[in-house]
Design a protein around this motif. Structure first.
Motif, short mmCIF file in Angstrom:
data_model
loop_
_atom_site.label_atom_id
_atom_site.label_comp_id
_atom_site.label_asym_id
_atom_site.label_seq_id
_atom_site.Cartn_x
_atom_site.Cartn_y
_atom_site.Cartn_z
N ARG A 1 55.98 30.43 21.07
CA ARG A 1 56.64 30.19 19.57
C ARG A 1 55.78 29.12 19.14
NH1 ARG A 1 61.63 32.20 17.88
NH2 ARG A 1 61.13 30.66 16.24
N TYR B 1 54.53 25.54 17.48
CA TYR B 1 55.12 24.38 17.11
C TYR B 1 54.18 23.32 16.63
CZ TYR B 1 59.27 25.56 20.12
OH TYR B 1 60.36 26.15 20.28
N SER C 1 60.66 25.33 16.33
CA SER C 1 59.68 26.29 15.98
C SER C 1 59.33 26.24 14.53
CB SER C 1 59.89 27.72 16.10
OG SER C 1 60.97 28.22 15.24
#
Length: 175
Positions: free
Chosen positions: A34, A36, A42
């Motif tokens: 994901r 970041y 996220s």
């Protein structure tokens, strides 16, 4: 929120637009496949958080980021697991961005919903997405005004036009 807990939410809550922009200019860190930027959310969750709790400037910054870097799934809907009994004020994590903005609109920040709807065609935002309980945004707005005490002025002319809602026909504001 405190800055140490989640810097992005803090910046959104405190309208720290310049800091958000600076942070988004840095390379993205990957974590469990994901994307970041900081904190524990996220970028899609940050975007939905901004839609529900932020202002139109924060949302526009994130929308511009999607145009430049194409990293936010604007139509992302996350399935709520039966074991997830977290606070329902965090439902934005599971909803489509339009519904997060709709709940912000209920707080009288209708500019965010307008911004998303006006960007829908260009950014491929699905205006026919369904809420967790099966209603579309159009159906929710009509029900809000007709059945739940909402006012016609709670939404803008642009929202009505894009969602093909004719206030004189579809809305019967309760007196």
């Amino acid at each position: 929120r405190r800055l140490e807990e989640d810097p992005l939410q803090y910046m959104i809550d405190h309208h720290r637009h310049q800091e958000l922009k600076i942070l988004f200019d840095y390379p993205v860190q990957k974590n469990q496949n994901r994307e970041y930027y900081g904190g524990r959310m996220s970028i899609e969750t940050v975007f939905k958080y901004a839609c529900q709790y932020g202002c139109e400037i924060c949302v526009k910054l994130l929308l511009d980021l999607t145009k430049e870097k194409e990293i936010i799934g604007l139509n992302l809907i996350t399935k709520r697991e039966s074991w997830d009994n977290e606070d329902y004020t965090k439902d934005y994590r599971f909803d489509h961005c339009l519904f997060a903005a709709y709940w912000n609109c209920r707080g009288r920040k209708k500019e965010i919903l307008d911004l998303l709807l006006c960007s829908a065609e260009e950014r491929c935002i699905n205006i026919h997405a369904k809420y967790q309980h099966g209603d579309t945004l159009r159906e929710m707005i009509i029900a809000d005004v007709n059945e739940h005490g909402g006012k016609i002025e709670d939404f803008t002319e642009a929202t009505y036009k894009i969602l093909k809602i004719d206030p004189s026909v579809d809305l019967k504001e309760e007196q």
